[in-house]
Write a protein that holds these residues in place. Structure first.
Motif, PDB file in Angstrom:
ATOM      1  N   SER A 185       4.308 -11.003   2.151  1.00 29.26           N
ATOM      2  CA  SER A 185       4.674 -12.199   2.913  1.00 29.26           C
ATOM      3  C   SER A 185       3.528 -13.206   2.983  1.00 29.26           C
ATOM      4  O   SER A 185       3.633 -14.211   3.681  1.00 29.26           O
ATOM      5  N   GLN A 186       2.421 -12.952   2.273  1.00 33.70           N
ATOM      6  CA  GLN A 186       1.262 -13.838   2.360  1.00 33.70           C
ATOM      7  C   GLN A 186       0.831 -14.285   0.965  1.00 33.70           C
ATOM      8  O   GLN A 186       1.130 -13.644  -0.044  1.00 33.70           O
ATOM      9  N   ILE A 187       0.077 -15.373   0.929  1.00 37.32           N
ATOM     10  CA  ILE A 187      -0.373 -15.904  -0.355  1.00 37.32           C
ATOM     11  C   ILE A 187      -1.705 -15.287  -0.797  1.00 37.32           C
ATOM     12  O   ILE A 187      -2.079 -15.406  -1.956  1.00 37.32           O
TER      13      ILE A 187
ATOM     14  N   ALA B 103      -4.008  -6.854   5.211  1.00 36.17           N
ATOM     15  CA  ALA B 103      -2.920  -5.964   4.816  1.00 36.17           C
ATOM     16  C   ALA B 103      -1.698  -6.105   5.727  1.00 36.17           C
ATOM     17  O   ALA B 103      -0.553  -6.024   5.256  1.00 36.17           O
ATOM     18  N   ALA B 104      -1.923  -6.339   7.006  1.00 38.08           N
ATOM     19  CA  ALA B 104      -0.806  -6.421   7.948  1.00 38.08           C
ATOM     20  C   ALA B 104       0.129  -7.587   7.627  1.00 38.08           C
ATOM     21  O   ALA B 104       1.333  -7.529   7.943  1.00 38.08           O
ATOM     22  N   LEU B 105      -0.401  -8.634   7.007  1.00 35.74           N
ATOM     23  CA  LEU B 105       0.427  -9.800   6.721  1.00 35.74           C
ATOM     24  C   LEU B 105       1.388  -9.568   5.565  1.00 35.74           C
ATOM     25  O   LEU B 105       2.332 -10.347   5.383  1.00 35.74           O
ATOM     26  N   ASP B 106       1.175  -8.519   4.773  1.00 35.61           N
ATOM     27  CA  ASP B 106       2.118  -8.244   3.694  1.00 35.61           C
ATOM     28  C   ASP B 106       3.521  -8.030   4.243  1.00 35.61           C
ATOM     29  O   ASP B 106       4.517  -8.338   3.582  1.00 35.61           O
ATOM     30  N   ASP B 107       3.605  -7.490   5.458  1.00 33.43           N
ATOM     31  CA  ASP B 107       4.905  -7.216   6.071  1.00 33.43           C
ATOM     32  C   ASP B 107       5.128  -8.092   7.299  1.00 33.43           C
ATOM     33  O   ASP B 107       5.819  -7.695   8.239  1.00 33.43           O
ATOM     34  N   ARG B 108       4.559  -9.290   7.270  1.00 31.20           N
ATOM     35  CA  ARG B 108       4.731 -10.205   8.411  1.00 31.20           C
ATOM     36  C   ARG B 108       6.204 -10.556   8.604  1.00 31.20           C
ATOM     37  O   ARG B 108       6.671 -10.759   9.732  1.00 31.20           O
TER      38      ARG B 108
ATOM     39  N   GLY C  79     -13.764 -14.030   8.023  1.00 28.81           N
ATOM     40  CA  GLY C  79     -12.941 -13.977   9.222  1.00 28.81           C
ATOM     41  C   GLY C  79     -12.217 -15.287   9.481  1.00 28.81           C
ATOM     42  O   GLY C  79     -11.045 -15.295   9.888  1.00 28.81           O
ATOM     43  N   LEU C  80     -12.893 -16.397   9.229  1.00 30.76           N
ATOM     44  CA  LEU C  80     -12.263 -17.703   9.413  1.00 30.76           C
ATOM     45  C   LEU C  80     -11.170 -17.931   8.383  1.00 30.76           C
ATOM     46  O   LEU C  80     -10.100 -18.473   8.698  1.00 30.76           O
ATOM     47  N   PHE C  81     -11.415 -17.521   7.152  1.00 28.34           N
ATOM     48  CA  PHE C  81     -10.378 -17.663   6.135  1.00 28.34           C
ATOM     49  C   PHE C  81      -9.169 -16.785   6.464  1.00 28.34           C
ATOM     50  O   PHE C  81      -8.029 -17.166   6.205  1.00 28.34           O
ATOM     51  N   GLN C  82      -9.398 -15.621   7.052  1.00 33.55           N
ATOM     52  CA  GLN C  82      -8.278 -14.785   7.470  1.00 33.55           C
ATOM     53  C   GLN C  82      -7.461 -15.474   8.561  1.00 33.55           C
ATOM     54  O   GLN C  82      -6.228 -15.395   8.570  1.00 33.55           O
ATOM     55  N   GLN C  83      -8.155 -16.151   9.477  1.00 34.00           N
ATOM     56  CA  GLN C  83      -7.430 -16.915  10.497  1.00 34.00           C
ATOM     57  C   GLN C  83      -6.566 -17.995   9.851  1.00 34.00           C
ATOM     58  O   GLN C  83      -5.427 -18.235  10.284  1.00 34.00           O
ATOM     59  N   ALA C  84      -7.109 -18.638   8.815  1.00 37.34           N
ATOM     60  CA  ALA C  84      -6.358 -19.702   8.147  1.00 37.34           C
ATOM     61  C   ALA C  84      -5.111 -19.147   7.454  1.00 37.34           C
ATOM     62  O   ALA C  84      -4.020 -19.735   7.557  1.00 37.34           O
ATOM     63  N   VAL C  85      -5.262 -18.028   6.765  1.00 42.77           N
ATOM     64  CA  VAL C  85      -4.113 -17.435   6.079  1.00 42.77           C
ATOM     65  C   VAL C  85      -3.067 -16.980   7.084  1.00 42.77           C
ATOM     66  O   VAL C  85      -1.856 -17.148   6.877  1.00 42.77           O
ATOM     67  N   ALA C  86      -3.512 -16.410   8.202  1.00 45.13           N
ATOM     68  CA  ALA C  86      -2.566 -15.988   9.240  1.00 45.13           C
ATOM     69  C   ALA C  86      -1.810 -17.188   9.810  1.00 45.13           C
ATOM     70  O   ALA C  86      -0.593 -17.127  10.043  1.00 45.13           O
ATOM     71  N   ARG C  87      -2.524 -18.278  10.031  1.00 42.02           N
ATOM     72  CA  ARG C  87      -1.882 -19.493  10.546  1.00 42.02           C
ATOM     73  C   ARG C  87      -0.856 -20.022   9.547  1.00 42.02           C
ATOM     74  O   ARG C  87       0.263 -20.388   9.919  1.00 42.02           O
TER      75      ARG C  87
END
Length: 523
Positions: free
Chosen positions: A329-331, A341-346, A471-479
């Protein structure tokens, strides 16, 4: 953009850039001969690509089908290894000399020359990189921060950026080809770069052994700085548009090496060929009209999230790609700074939740939306997604273009609020230029902006500490994932396949396949 083509060579697709050109070729038979390699000489490597390569290294990075041939003739300034560490190639040392990721310095190895005998010094590198800035398809985005390139002395190149650019190492590596230095002799008439090679790589094109569009022969460059990196007395690159034909040719001993996309996986597995895999690209749907300019429902984040919940990613991955693709579910991809890894199944498959979100947004009966795909590879995914969206009441009027220029024209004209996409695995900084920044491009044609996303990215690119930056890039991908600007579907593998005359390949990381210049003879 960097194009990924199913049934085409996919070396180092991490770089890859934008994977917008997935294609499937027509069936072609292999007709290799002993003179062209043909797999009959243990000192000759015969490899297959799916389309005639572009020999100009700076124009070649629009299509990863070209990367193997560029790597043969053009040495990069920096080499990116399979584990995403960096070592010097033409540059003996390199790195930022400031704390804001703006000033990047390279020190060249002493005594370097191009294959044509021209000295490879800092002024030659500056001239080559300036040419890159004028012709590279991604120069306006990935290299847009570069303000100046100078040579304070014969061995030093300094690249100064107007704003932070944290991926200069990768930019000047073989992964993106921007550091593939061209001889001044070649730049006197850049048109000749399409027919000849003017590099400092381990090999050089042999025009006498080359028939454009059919096969390309490379011989060792006698002036290459690292003789241990020349493993073959000849490399022959044959054009085979169809993956099945390539698999058959490897079985017959006519082809020694090829890099294929995930849709060739079942044929590779059935043939029992030696291969390694690596995640190379994400395929899915761009929910492009996030302001509802053409398709009003897409303005509501609940609608975009509903479309994500309505996709059965696991079924699509298994049905189309077998074991060679993975639902996501993520780019971002494993091994890259923004991946979680958690975002794969967001967005797990949940059509009931999708319908509920549509009802909350005011569309209990769904709606109709125009969408566009191109070429069979991407269109296959888009067609299945359209069928699954139909189950929640969303009707997709799907148009499939057969030519990439037509696709680009339609995307940028904003006629289609939804488009299908393929995109190579990249560091978040590079992918953010296409996916997250308010700049019109094929992956954000409406130039959508989000203040929180922009501010997070601004902090990340200027952060000198790698862990904090990640960590900041992870925040961006999550957003980005929560905003549902995209509906990623699968993370696709690349497959490096070898015949019996090739030694086992170096282990591939999740961010790309081994470089062709690391392929060695068996024994």
């Amino acid at each position: 953009m960097f194009a990924h083509r199913p049934r085409r060579s996919v070396h180092q697709v991490r770089l890859l850039v934008a994977a917008a050109l997935l294609t499937v070729g027509s069936l072609t038979a292999c007709s290799g001969t002993a003179e062209e390699g043909g797999g009959t000489d243990d000192a000759v490597l015969t490899m297959a690509v799916a389309a005639p390569p572009t020999l100009d290294p700076y124009k070649a990075n629009i299509d990863l089908n070209n990367i193997p041939t560029v790597a043969l003739a053009y040495a990069p300034l920096i080499r990116m290894n399979a584990d995403r560490t960096f070592t010097g190639e033409l540059a003996e040392s390199f790195g930022y000399v400031d704390r804001q990721n703006k000033v990047f310095q390279l020190k060249l190895r002493p005594g370097l020359t191009f294959a044509d005998g021209t000295p490879l010094d800092a002024p030659a590198v500056v001239r080559s990189l300036e040419y890159m800035r004028t012709v590279s398809p991604k120069a306006k985005t990935w290299a847009a921060t570069i303000a100046s390139i100078t040579a304070p002395d014969a061995a030093t190149v300094v690249v100064t950026n107007s704003s932070p650019n944290p991926v200069m190492r990768q930019l000047f590596s073989q992964a993106i080809l921007s550091g593939s230095v061209v001889s001044p002799a070649g730049l006197t008439d850049p048109g000749q770069l399409a027919q000849r090679t003017f590099g400092a790589g381990p090999y050089q094109l042999d025009p006498a052994g080359t028939v454009a569009g059919d096969h390309y022969t490379y011989l060792p460059n006698p002036r290459y700085w690292n003789k241990e990196g020349q493993h073959w007395k000849k490399v022959v690159v044959r054009v085979l548009p169809d993956a099945n034909a390539t698999v058959q040719a490897i079985q017959a001993g006519q082809i020694d090496y090829a890099a294929l996309n995930a849709d060739a996986g079942p044929a590779v597995a059935a043939a029992g060929l030696k291969h390694i895999t690596a995640s190379v690209a994400v395929l899915g749907m761009v929910l492009a009209d996030r302001d509802g300019t053409v398709a009003a429902p897409l303005r509501d984040v609940r609608v975009r999230q509903a479309l994500n919940y309505a996709i059965d990613r696991a079924t699509i991955a298994k049905t189309i790609f077998g074991e060679f693709a993975h639902p996501t579910s993520q780019i971002a991809a494993p091994g890259f700074d923004g991946y979680q890894a958690a975002l794969d199944d967001r967005y797990p498959y949940d059509p009931d939740r999708a319908k509920a979100l549509l009802t909350e947004a005011g569309y209990p009966n769904g709606f109709t939306v125009r969408a566009e795909a191109h070429t069979p590879g991407i269109a296959a995914v888009a067609q299945v997604v359209a069928g699954q969206w139909k189950k929640i009441g969303v009707t997709v009027e799907l148009t499939t273009d057969t030519q990439v220029p037509q696709w680009l024209e339609h995307v940028m004209s904003r006629k289609f609020p939804v488009t299908a996409f393929g995109y190579g695995n990249l560091p978040t900084y590079l992918s953010s230029l296409d996916f997250m920044r308010p700049v019109a491009n094929p992956f954000n044609p409406y130039a959508t902006d989000d203040a929180q996303l922009r501010q997070t990215l601004d902090r990340a690119i200027a952060e000198p500490d790698p862990a904090t930056q990640a960590g900041l890039f992870q925040q961006a991908v999550a957003r980005l994932t929560d905003l549902a600007w995209f509906a990623p579907v699968v993370r696709m593998d690349g497959i490096a396949v070898t015949g019996s005359r090739v030694a086992p390949l170096e282990a591939a990381a999740d961010n790309g396949l081994p470089s062709v210049v690391t392929v060695r003879p068996a024994g």
